[in-house]
Design a protein around this motif. Structure first.
Motif, short mmCIF file in Angstrom:
data_model
loop_
_atom_site.label_atom_id
_atom_site.label_comp_id
_atom_site.label_asym_id
_atom_site.label_seq_id
_atom_site.Cartn_x
_atom_site.Cartn_y
_atom_site.Cartn_z
N LEU A 9 0.98 -1.31 0.07
CA LEU A 9 0.05 -0.07 0.02
C LEU A 9 0.93 1.20 -0.01
CD1 LEU A 9 -2.72 -1.08 2.73
CD2 LEU A 9 -3.20 -0.63 0.24
N PRO A 10 0.56 2.38 -0.83
CA PRO A 10 1.29 3.44 -0.61
C PRO A 10 1.34 4.16 0.68
CG PRO A 10 -1.01 3.67 -1.84
CD PRO A 10 -0.80 2.47 -1.74
N LEU A 11 2.28 5.16 0.85
CA LEU A 11 2.48 5.45 2.32
C LEU A 11 1.12 6.24 2.83
CD1 LEU A 11 4.26 6.20 4.81
CD2 LEU A 11 4.96 8.14 3.57
N ALA A 12 0.48 7.01 2.09
CA ALA A 12 -0.83 7.89 2.50
C ALA A 12 -1.76 6.73 3.07
CB ALA A 12 -1.25 8.35 1.42
N ALA A 13 -1.95 5.63 2.32
CA ALA A 13 -3.05 4.57 2.73
C ALA A 13 -2.57 3.88 3.87
CB ALA A 13 -3.28 3.62 1.48
N THR A 14 -1.35 3.81 3.98
CA THR A 14 -0.80 2.87 5.25
C THR A 14 -0.89 3.60 6.51
OG1 THR A 14 0.94 1.73 3.84
CG2 THR A 14 1.28 1.90 6.20
N LEU A 15 -0.64 4.98 6.44
CA LEU A 15 -1.00 5.93 7.55
C LEU A 15 -2.45 5.80 8.24
CD1 LEU A 15 1.23 8.98 6.62
CD2 LEU A 15 1.73 7.27 8.31
N ILE A 16 -3.16 5.60 7.13
CA ILE A 16 -4.67 5.82 7.54
C ILE A 16 -5.28 4.29 7.98
CG2 ILE A 16 -7.06 5.97 6.47
CD1 ILE A 16 -6.08 8.45 5.00
N LEU A 17 -4.54 3.62 7.50
CA LEU A 17 -5.01 2.18 7.94
C LEU A 17 -4.21 1.60 9.18
CD1 LEU A 17 -5.22 0.37 4.47
CD2 LEU A 17 -6.89 0.89 6.05
N GLU A 81 3.50 14.93 2.30
CA GLU A 81 2.57 16.19 1.76
C GLU A 81 1.16 15.63 1.21
OE1 GLU A 81 2.64 19.30 2.29
OE2 GLU A 81 4.64 19.21 3.04
N ASN A 82 1.14 14.73 0.51
CA ASN A 82 -0.03 14.00 0.03
C ASN A 82 -0.90 13.48 0.92
OD1 ASN A 82 0.73 14.78 -2.71
ND2 ASN A 82 1.55 12.56 -3.26
N ALA A 83 -0.18 12.73 2.03
CA ALA A 83 -0.93 12.12 3.13
C ALA A 83 -1.69 13.21 3.81
CB ALA A 83 -0.03 11.27 4.07
N LYS A 84 -1.01 14.47 4.10
CA LYS A 84 -1.39 15.42 4.87
C LYS A 84 -2.97 15.90 4.46
CE LYS A 84 -0.11 20.19 6.06
NZ LYS A 84 0.68 21.31 5.57
N THR A 85 -3.35 15.77 3.29
CA THR A 85 -4.61 16.29 2.88
C THR A 85 -5.59 14.99 3.03
OG1 THR A 85 -4.14 15.61 0.71
CG2 THR A 85 -3.51 17.83 1.29
N MET A 86 -5.49 13.92 3.01
CA MET A 86 -6.21 12.95 3.22
C MET A 86 -6.96 12.74 4.55
SD MET A 86 -4.18 9.78 1.47
CE MET A 86 -5.85 8.84 1.11
N GLU A 87 -8.29 12.22 4.36
CA GLU A 87 -9.07 12.28 5.60
C GLU A 87 -8.84 11.08 6.51
OE1 GLU A 87 -13.13 12.67 4.86
OE2 GLU A 87 -13.02 14.63 4.17
N GLN A 101 -12.22 6.76 14.14
CA GLN A 101 -10.69 6.82 13.31
C GLN A 101 -10.38 8.06 13.11
OE1 GLN A 101 -9.65 3.83 12.80
NE2 GLN A 101 -7.79 4.49 11.19
N GLU A 102 -11.38 9.15 12.84
CA GLU A 102 -11.00 10.48 12.43
C GLU A 102 -10.26 10.98 13.60
OE1 GLU A 102 -10.19 13.73 10.19
OE2 GLU A 102 -11.23 11.87 9.36
N LYS A 103 -10.80 10.72 14.78
CA LYS A 103 -10.07 11.29 15.89
C LYS A 103 -8.74 10.76 16.42
CE LYS A 103 -11.18 11.87 21.19
NZ LYS A 103 -12.12 11.47 21.94
N TYR A 104 -8.55 9.51 16.11
CA TYR A 104 -7.33 9.00 16.52
C TYR A 104 -6.42 8.87 15.15
CZ TYR A 104 -9.31 8.25 21.12
OH TYR A 104 -9.90 8.49 22.44
N THR A 105 -6.25 9.38 14.37
CA THR A 105 -5.54 9.38 13.16
C THR A 105 -4.84 10.51 12.87
OG1 THR A 105 -7.03 7.52 11.93
CG2 THR A 105 -5.17 8.60 10.66
N VAL A 106 -3.53 10.44 12.69
CA VAL A 106 -2.49 11.37 12.20
C VAL A 106 -2.20 11.26 10.75
CG1 VAL A 106 -0.43 12.79 12.65
CG2 VAL A 106 -1.69 11.79 14.81
N THR A 107 -2.71 12.22 9.97
CA THR A 107 -2.42 12.08 8.75
C THR A 107 -1.13 13.25 8.24
OG1 THR A 107 -4.12 13.43 7.87
CG2 THR A 107 -4.59 11.10 7.78
N ASP A 108 -1.05 14.20 9.15
CA ASP A 108 -0.08 15.08 8.89
C ASP A 108 1.27 14.60 9.64
OD1 ASP A 108 1.46 17.36 8.31
OD2 ASP A 108 0.12 18.94 9.28
N LEU A 109 2.12 14.21 8.89
CA LEU A 109 3.77 13.97 9.60
C LEU A 109 4.72 14.87 8.79
CD1 LEU A 109 3.03 10.22 9.99
CD2 LEU A 109 3.31 11.90 11.93
#
Length: 244
Positions: A9-17, A81-87, A101-109
């Motif tokens: 999985l790409p990094l952005a998806a990995t962070l959200i998952l 930067e791409n992951a930063k804009t994802m929900e 999930q929204e409350k406990y997920t950090v997408t801006d690293l």
């Protein structure tokens, strides 16, 4: 969707998952309650590492594995930067679980210096991500996200992966960590008629270092994956401390 494609999985998806990865057997997880994540005294000591140092840590962790694909900070920056804009709740159902999930997920690293490695084996895939935090707010956000202690009512969810809805069963695992804070999540994803992908994600924070280790397999059960993932995370912090 194949197991192998989910390993990469790409990094952005990995962070959200991250909050939903792995399971301890081939049957859906049915635990009634989840143990709290390991929480030690919050500390902010430890200097941040340089881009070269972070890459060196990742390189040492994968060793001589010829299948390892290593990304340094320069490559990671645009991905972050791409992951930063994802929900954080992107594609998750039911709605109340998406809100959690929204409350406990950090997408801006983006306030970090980072490096990662992907290792693809015959039966097990692993992703190692090391983040040296350079921003106080980023550290605070990560620390708050790692306080997730209960997913009761949201053990079974569906999540959109690469445009495909995947049924997922989740469980928080109670594992000891050498880090100040740690959260280990096991997930089982259904990837075929009778095929499942077991995955375990260890997220750990100590000082200004955040480590994320994910192990995935279609044949190895979560307890074994979890032990190996935590061992690698602890090793990462030992390597980081040797450079500080």
């Amino acid at each position: 969707m194949t197991k192998r494609s989910l390993w990469l999985l790409p990094l952005a998806a990995t962070l959200i998952l991250t909050g939903c990865s792995g399971s301890d057997n081939a049957d859906p997880v049915t635990t009634e309650s989840s143990p709290a994540p390991s929480q030690k005294q919050d500390q902010t000591s430890g200097k941040s590492l340089s881009a070269d140092q972070v890459k060196d840590v990742v390189t040492k962790l994968v060793g001589e594995d010829s299948s390892a694909q290593i990304l340094d900070n320069e490559v990671m920056k645009p991905q972050l930067e791409n992951a930063k804009t994802m929900e954080g709740s992107n594609g998750i159902k039911p709605e109340e679980c998406a809100k959690q999930q929204e409350k406990y997920t950090v997408t801006d690293l983006t306030g970090t210096v980072a490096a990662s490695a992907t290792v693809q084996g015959d039966s097990t895939g692993k992703v190692i991500q090391i983040f040296s935090i350079t921003d106080a707010q980023t550290r605070k956000n990560i620390s708050e996200a790692l306080k997730l202690s209960d997913i009761e009512g949201c053990e079974s969810i569906s999540v959109s992966v690469s445009g495909q809805e995947v049924n997922t069963d989740r469980q928080i695992l109670d594992l000891d960590s050498t880090a100040d804070q740690a959260l280990t999540m096991a997930t089982q994803m259904k990837v075929g008629a009778d095929e499942y992908l077991n995955s375990v994600a260890v997220q750990a924070l100590e000082g200004n270092s955040f480590v994320l280790v994910t192990f995935s397999s279609g044949t190895v059960e979560a307890p074994l994956l979890a032990g190996e993932a935590m061992k690698l995370a602890d090793q990462a912090f030992a390597e980081i401390k040797s450079l500080q």
